[in-house]
Write an enzyme that holds these catalytic residues in place. Structure first.
Site, PDB file in Angstrom:
ATOM      1  N   HIS A  55       0.848  -1.205   0.000  1.00  0.00           N
ATOM      2  CA  HIS A  55       0.000   0.000   0.000  1.00  0.00           C
ATOM      3  C   HIS A  55       0.873   1.239   0.000  1.00  0.00           C
ATOM      4  CE1 HIS A  55       0.754  -0.575   4.282  1.00  0.00           C
ATOM      5  NE2 HIS A  55       0.230   0.588   4.576  1.00  0.00           N
ATOM      6  N   HIS A  57       1.386   3.899   1.953  1.00  0.00           N
ATOM      7  CA  HIS A  57       1.904   4.657   3.100  1.00  0.00           C
ATOM      8  C   HIS A  57       3.430   4.788   3.040  1.00  0.00           C
ATOM      9  CE1 HIS A  57      -1.936   4.057   5.737  1.00  0.00           C
ATOM     10  NE2 HIS A  57      -2.015   5.123   4.949  1.00  0.00           N
ATOM     11  N   ASP A  59       5.780   4.625   5.112  1.00  0.00           N
ATOM     12  CA  ASP A  59       6.643   3.644   5.773  1.00  0.00           C
ATOM     13  C   ASP A  59       6.559   2.266   5.097  1.00  0.00           C
ATOM     14  OD1 ASP A  59       3.990   3.421   6.762  1.00  0.00           O
ATOM     15  OD2 ASP A  59       4.706   2.385   8.564  1.00  0.00           O
ATOM     16  N   HIS A  60       6.044   2.241   3.858  1.00  0.00           N
ATOM     17  CA  HIS A  60       6.046   1.016   3.046  1.00  0.00           C
ATOM     18  C   HIS A  60       6.652   1.254   1.663  1.00  0.00           C
ATOM     19  CE1 HIS A  60       3.604  -1.305   5.938  1.00  0.00           C
ATOM     20  NE2 HIS A  60       3.305  -0.080   6.312  1.00  0.00           N
ATOM     21  N   HIS A 114      -7.579  -0.879   5.601  1.00  0.00           N
ATOM     22  CA  HIS A 114      -6.527   0.000   6.135  1.00  0.00           C
ATOM     23  C   HIS A 114      -6.362   1.195   5.193  1.00  0.00           C
ATOM     24  CE1 HIS A 114      -2.808   1.239   8.042  1.00  0.00           C
ATOM     25  NE2 HIS A 114      -2.142   1.104   6.912  1.00  0.00           N
ATOM     26  N   ASP A 133      -0.260  -3.973   6.098  1.00  0.00           N
ATOM     27  CA  ASP A 133      -0.908  -3.470   7.318  1.00  0.00           C
ATOM     28  C   ASP A 133      -2.364  -3.924   7.389  1.00  0.00           C
ATOM     29  OD1 ASP A 133       1.460  -2.241   7.880  1.00  0.00           O
ATOM     30  OD2 ASP A 133       0.718  -0.184   7.702  1.00  0.00           O
ATOM     31  N   HIS A 171       4.502  -5.061  10.422  1.00  0.00           N
ATOM     32  CA  HIS A 171       4.951  -4.366  11.642  1.00  0.00           C
ATOM     33  C   HIS A 171       5.096  -5.361  12.790  1.00  0.00           C
ATOM     34  CE1 HIS A 171       4.584  -0.050  10.583  1.00  0.00           C
ATOM     35  NE2 HIS A 171       3.607  -0.440   9.784  1.00  0.00           N
TER      36      HIS A 171
HETATM   37 ZN   LIG Z   1      -0.084   1.590   6.463  1.00  0.00          ZN
END
Ligand SMILES: [Zn+2]
Length: 258
Positions: A55, A57, A59-60, A114, A133, A171
């Site tokens: 996805h 985001h 942090d990905h 998410h 996530d 995570h």
């Molecule tokens: Zn995320």
């Protein structure tokens, strides 16, 4: 033979290398940041050929562009309808479509909730599921964009896969998730056992991935909307009915404020 190697990034993210040592090639699922991934590749003398994105985001996908620059021709793979939000994307997939990476077929499962464009990658031949996530060890992602109904349906779709499927989540939240799970189901012995194992792993600095879908179905409250104890807990936290969506939504809201 391809093996999965988790690469810790930032505080609690994982990137996952799918390493084919014989060919000297690897794919990676998610690139939170480039440096730890580049270091892991250099250490093992591996060439990166594909990047699968769960996805959009930061942090990905924060490392996408640096990895693409380091490995010209890198296949950057993501969901067609979310392509505009995935940096450096070169190949798009629809729900149910396959992509071949390091000699393995990975199927893109669109699992909105998410985010609306969240996907999981299922490598059926190996029994691997990369859940981003969407599904965590003992928990699930927050509903940033999708509805509770969408997320519950997405989780139900994942939970229907074979129980021995290995779950590689994005995570390291497992210990905290299981502490919350124990508030939902204080008398679930499988949950108690898992929490003790996870606590020992974290004390020893060991990763808690992968789990299995069987383990998640037995201990993860976000897959247990049919359990009387979970339904009672949901009712005590605002659920007005006992449909899977209502139970899931109430437990998710409770965790958001716990
Ligand atoms: Zn995320």
């Amino acid at each position: 033979m391809v093996e999965v190697v988790p690469i810790p990034c930032f505080e609690d993210n994982y990137a996952y290398l799918l390493v084919d040592r014989a060919a000297g090639e690897t794919a990676v699922v998610d690139a939170p940041e480039a440096e730890p991934i580049l270091a892991a590749l250099a250490e093992r003398s591996l060439r990166l050929t594909a990047l699968l994105c769960t996805h959009h985001h930061w942090d990905h996908v924060g490392g996408n562009e640096a990895l693409a620059a380091a490995f010209p021709g890198l296949d950057v793979v993501g969901l067609e309808s979310d392509a505009a939000r995935i940096p450096g994307i070169t190949r798009t997939l629809d729900d149910g479509a396959d992509v071949e990476v390091v000699g393995l077929r990975a199927t893109c499962l669109h699992t909105p909730g998410h985010t609306v464009g969240a996907v999981c990658f299922h490598v059926a031949a190996k029994g691997w599921l990369f859940t981003g996530d969407t599904l965590f060890g003992g928990g699930c992602g927050r509903l940033f964009e999708g509805s509770a109904e969408q997320m519950q349906a997405s989780l139900a779709r994942l939970a229907a896969l074979s129980g021995d499927t290995k779950v590689w989540f994005a995570h390291e939240y497992t210990a905290a998730n299981l502490r919350f799970a124990a508030r939902v189901e204080p008398d679930n012995p499988a949950l108690r056992g898992r929490y003790e194992r996870v606590r020992r792993q974290r004390t020893a600095g060991v990763v808690t991935c992968p789990s299995t879908l069987a383990e998640e179905r037995a201990t993860n409250p976000f897959l247990r909307w049919h359990e009387p104890t979970v339904i009672d807990a949901a009712r005590a936290h605002g659920a007005t009915g006992d449909t899977p969506t209502e139970v899931f939504a109430a437990i998710r809201r409770w965790k958001d404020t716990a």
